[in-house]
Design a protein around this motif. Structure first.
Motif, PDB file in Angstrom:
ATOM      1  N   HIS A 187      -5.157 -60.018 -30.272  1.00  0.00           N
ATOM      2  CA  HIS A 187      -5.463 -59.982 -31.705  1.00  0.00           C
ATOM      3  C   HIS A 187      -5.302 -58.554 -32.177  1.00  0.00           C
ATOM      4  O   HIS A 187      -5.666 -57.617 -31.475  1.00  0.00           O
ATOM      5  CB  HIS A 187      -6.914 -60.399 -31.981  1.00  0.00           C
ATOM      6  N   TYR A 188      -4.788 -58.398 -33.390  1.00  0.00           N
ATOM      7  CA  TYR A 188      -4.685 -57.056 -33.964  1.00  0.00           C
ATOM      8  C   TYR A 188      -6.054 -56.629 -34.455  1.00  0.00           C
ATOM      9  O   TYR A 188      -6.682 -57.311 -35.272  1.00  0.00           O
ATOM     10  CB  TYR A 188      -3.662 -57.022 -35.096  1.00  0.00           C
ATOM     11  N   TRP A 211      -7.479 -57.866 -26.390  1.00  0.00           N
ATOM     12  CA  TRP A 211      -7.279 -59.108 -25.640  1.00  0.00           C
ATOM     13  C   TRP A 211      -8.461 -60.043 -25.843  1.00  0.00           C
ATOM     14  O   TRP A 211      -9.611 -59.660 -25.660  1.00  0.00           O
ATOM     15  CB  TRP A 211      -7.101 -58.798 -24.166  1.00  0.00           C
ATOM     16  N   ASP A 212      -8.183 -61.279 -26.222  1.00  0.00           N
ATOM     17  CA  ASP A 212      -9.198 -62.328 -26.332  1.00  0.00           C
ATOM     18  C   ASP A 212      -9.074 -63.180 -25.078  1.00  0.00           C
ATOM     19  O   ASP A 212      -8.169 -64.011 -24.966  1.00  0.00           O
ATOM     20  CB  ASP A 212      -8.960 -63.163 -27.590  1.00  0.00           C
ATOM     21  N   SER A 213      -9.969 -62.965 -24.122  1.00  0.00           N
ATOM     22  CA  SER A 213      -9.854 -63.640 -22.826  1.00  0.00           C
ATOM     23  C   SER A 213     -10.110 -65.144 -22.921  1.00  0.00           C
ATOM     24  O   SER A 213      -9.583 -65.906 -22.112  1.00  0.00           O
ATOM     25  CB  SER A 213     -10.801 -63.012 -21.801  1.00  0.00           C
ATOM     26  N   LYS A 214     -10.890 -65.582 -23.891  1.00  0.00           N
ATOM     27  CA  LYS A 214     -11.147 -67.016 -24.035  1.00  0.00           C
ATOM     28  C   LYS A 214      -9.903 -67.743 -24.542  1.00  0.00           C
ATOM     29  O   LYS A 214      -9.544 -68.797 -24.034  1.00  0.00           O
ATOM     30  CB  LYS A 214     -12.319 -67.268 -24.972  1.00  0.00           C
ATOM     31  N   ILE A 251       1.868 -64.676 -25.152  1.00  0.00           N
ATOM     32  CA  ILE A 251       1.051 -65.791 -25.633  1.00  0.00           C
ATOM     33  C   ILE A 251       1.634 -67.136 -25.184  1.00  0.00           C
ATOM     34  O   ILE A 251       0.902 -68.039 -24.787  1.00  0.00           O
ATOM     35  CB  ILE A 251       0.909 -65.743 -27.171  1.00  0.00           C
ATOM     36  N   LEU A 252       2.956 -67.250 -25.219  1.00  0.00           N
ATOM     37  CA  LEU A 252       3.619 -68.509 -24.834  1.00  0.00           C
ATOM     38  C   LEU A 252       3.848 -68.621 -23.325  1.00  0.00           C
ATOM     39  O   LEU A 252       4.513 -69.544 -22.863  1.00  0.00           O
ATOM     40  CB  LEU A 252       4.954 -68.637 -25.570  1.00  0.00           C
TER      41      LEU A 252
END
Length: 128
Positions: free
Chosen positions: A50-51, A42-45, A11-12
């Motif tokens: 996300h779990y 996976w949230d591509s935006k 994420i970072l």
């Protein structure tokens, strides 16, 4: 490393899936499958995981990938090997499959496809 450490690094932008795959000596796809099996989507935006699984989130679980899970396909995706005699045949591929095939150098695409099919055929007991 723990799952929460891996996901935070992704994420970072401190670590990519490709770097993680190199760390564990497996393919990118193996890493993505492991994350998915742990219950993450996976949230591509937003470019984050996300779990989405059931039960408690496995943040304190060791992410390690067992060495016995590494197969010829993982090895080919990392270090292609010499090719044997081949006969050319043309086939149509779906986009998701073709994206994986296109990750390897051109001269090793046939080897990857052969190993993937060989693995499935062995699992189905069509090959020894």
């Amino acid at each position: 490393m723990l799952v929460k450490e891996i996901l935070n690094k992704i994420i970072l932008n401190e670590m990519t899936i490709k770097e993680l795959a190199e760390l564990y000596n497996v393919s990118d796809r193996t890493i993505q499958s492991k994350i998915k099996k742990l219950g993450y989507g996976w949230d591509s935006k937003k470019r984050i995981y996300h779990y989405v699984g059931e039960g408690p989130e496995p943040v304190d679980v060791d992410f390690s990938i067992s060495a016995n899970k590494v197969d010829a396909i993982d090895i080919l995706l990392q270090n292609p090997k010499d090719r044997s005699r081949r006969v050319y045949r043309g086939f149509y591929f779906d986009d998701d499959v073709l994206n994986i095939i296109d990750r390897v150098p051109k001269s090793y695409k046939s080897e990857l496809v052969n190993e993937a099919l060989r693995k499935v055929f062995k699992e189905k007991r069509l090959l020894d």
